[in-house]
Design a protein around this motif. Structure first.
Motif, PDB file in Angstrom:
ATOM      1  N   CYS A  84       0.855  -1.188   0.000  1.00  0.00           N
ATOM      2  CA  CYS A  84       0.000   0.000   0.000  1.00  0.00           C
ATOM      3  C   CYS A  84       0.888   1.234   0.000  1.00  0.00           C
ATOM      4  O   CYS A  84       1.753   1.384   0.874  1.00  0.00           O
ATOM      5  CB  CYS A  84      -0.909  -0.013   1.232  1.00  0.00           C
TER       6      CYS A  84
ATOM      7  N   THR B 152       0.076   5.378  -0.974  1.00  0.00           N
ATOM      8  CA  THR B 152      -0.928   6.322  -1.470  1.00  0.00           C
ATOM      9  C   THR B 152      -0.360   7.715  -1.719  1.00  0.00           C
ATOM     10  O   THR B 152      -1.119   8.676  -1.856  1.00  0.00           O
ATOM     11  CB  THR B 152      -2.093   6.411  -0.471  1.00  0.00           C
TER      12      THR B 152
ATOM     13  N   TYR C  84      -3.993   1.991  -2.929  1.00  0.00           N
ATOM     14  CA  TYR C  84      -4.198   1.307  -1.661  1.00  0.00           C
ATOM     15  C   TYR C  84      -3.977  -0.196  -1.804  1.00  0.00           C
ATOM     16  O   TYR C  84      -3.996  -0.926  -0.810  1.00  0.00           O
ATOM     17  CB  TYR C  84      -5.627   1.543  -1.145  1.00  0.00           C
ATOM     18  N   ASN C  85      -3.766  -0.656  -3.035  1.00  0.00           N
ATOM     19  CA  ASN C  85      -3.636  -2.095  -3.272  1.00  0.00           C
ATOM     20  C   ASN C  85      -2.696  -2.316  -4.460  1.00  0.00           C
ATOM     21  O   ASN C  85      -3.130  -2.485  -5.590  1.00  0.00           O
ATOM     22  CB  ASN C  85      -5.013  -2.706  -3.543  1.00  0.00           C
TER      23      ASN C  85
ATOM     24  N   ASN D 190      -7.089  -0.686   3.304  1.00  0.00           N
ATOM     25  CA  ASN D 190      -6.139  -0.706   4.422  1.00  0.00           C
ATOM     26  C   ASN D 190      -6.765  -0.394   5.778  1.00  0.00           C
ATOM     27  O   ASN D 190      -6.058  -0.290   6.778  1.00  0.00           O
ATOM     28  CB  ASN D 190      -4.983   0.264   4.156  1.00  0.00           C
TER      29      ASN D 190
END
Length: 361
Positions: free
Chosen positions: A6, A8, A55-56, A273
């Motif tokens: 993760c 961001t 986020y992934n 998350n």
């Protein structure tokens, strides 16, 4: 392990979060506040692929990686400076020909135990192509309990933050005060037939220590201190043995369970998350979606179909009995005689006339 991360932050924010103390400056016993240095962002073409905050993040995605500036400059003052550049997760073998996506090897992680025996990793390591992969945290699925892959509990693992910082809530921190998780890796450079380059990397892993063994039997080589970072990156002045000595199990990690949304790498929601108990429950589907998501298991569907056929047959038998008992039914006693068609020829034409005759049945 490690199979998902993760991060961001956009490039400018990554640079801010990756600031580091000057390696050559020693200010022991001085009360002067040490100024931190921001690394340079080196944008590579990478066959037109770009880093996108997410986020992934999954293997084959492009992510920021820290390397020594000495890979791109011979100047003495660059020997320990750091550069951040985007690379693809999953090392491409330098000898591979054709489509870089079809080399057929799993190169997301590099096992430390086999590093020096590997044709793929030994070369980059001996050439000093060490790197550090940064992220806010990595996702891990608990494999120490017997469960189907889709039913395994997923966790976000990260380094301890300041007391008022919640890693899953960006309103509680900024790039200047967040502590990124830093994993040791190796990178290589692959070229296509046109000479265009693709930078790619693998994350180094080893057997889990007690801190993570309850969750998974493997863990990444996490660099917790600036000394470890310098020893791993400074390939010009730190030997291979010294660099390997910098790779040791992390002493402090934190984690929380996350929802199943992260299981699918195509899900990029900010819910990925968040702690499991804070993940918003999905709304009840409506219309056609409700029918699709509410479909029953195959065995139950077959059972329902069988029951439905029995009900239809029972209803059909009931209707037949009712028809036979009807006074107008030809099967009923004293049923009215029905007309029968008879063709009578008249000359060269044929007319249809109806005569009332007793029914044959």
């Amino acid at each position: 392990m490690c199979g998902r991360t993760c991060l961001t932050l956009d490039p400018d924010q990554v640079i801010c979060a990756c600031k580091y103390p000057p390696h050559n400056e020693v200010k022991a016993k001085e009360e002067i506040k040490q100024e931190f240095v921001a690394p340079e962002w080196r944008a590579e073409f990478n066959l037109g692929r770009r880093y996108n905050a997410s986020y992934n993040i999954a293997p084959t995605d492009i992510t920021p990686v820290i390397v020594s500036a000495a890979h791109f400059s011979e100047a003495e003052d660059q020997q320990s400076a750091r550069v951040v550049m985007p690379m693809m997760w999953g090392m491409i073998p330098a000898w591979h020909k054709g489509d870089y996506r079809k080399h057929g090897l799993t190169t997301n992680n590099c096992r430390l135990e086999h590093l020096m025996d590997s044709k793929l990793y030994r070369g980059p390591f001996k050439r000093g192509q060490r790197c550090v992969v940064v992220c806010e945290g990595f996702y891990e699925w608990q494999t120490t309990k017997q469960a189907k892959p889709s039913e395994r509990e997923a966790y976000l693992v990260y380094v301890p933050q300041e007391s008022d910082v919640k890693i899953y809530d960006k309103s509680t921190w900024s790039p200047a005060n967040v502590k990124l998780l830093r994993m040791a890796g190796l990178f290589d450079v692959w070229q296509d037939e046109s000479g265009d380059k693709m930078y790619s990397y693998s994350i180094i892993t080893f057997q889990s220590s007690k801190i993570m063994s309850w969750m998974h039997y493997r863990m990444p080589a996490i660099l917790e201190t600036e000394q470890q970072m310098n020893d791993w990156l400074n390939f010009k002045h730190v030997s291979d043995c010294q660099a390997l000595a910098a790779l040791r199990p992390a002493t402090a990690l934190e984690w929380h369970r996350v929802g199943k949304l992260v299981n699918n790498s195509r899900n990029k929601s900010d819910e990925c998350n968040k702690p499991f108990e804070l993940v918003a429950k999905p709304e009840k589907p409506k219309g056609m979606l409700a029918w699709l998501t509410g479909r029953k298991p195959q065995q139950q569907q077959q059972k329902d179909k069988s029951n439905s056929r029995e009900k239809k047959q029972l209803q059909l038998n009931t209707n037949i009995d009712a028809i036979k008992r009807s006074p107008t039914s030809p099967h009923a006693p004293n049923a009215a005689k029905r007309p029968r068609c008879e063709i009578i020829k008249k000359g060269e034409t044929a007319d249809i006339t109806v005569k009332a005759e007793p029914a044959d049945c």
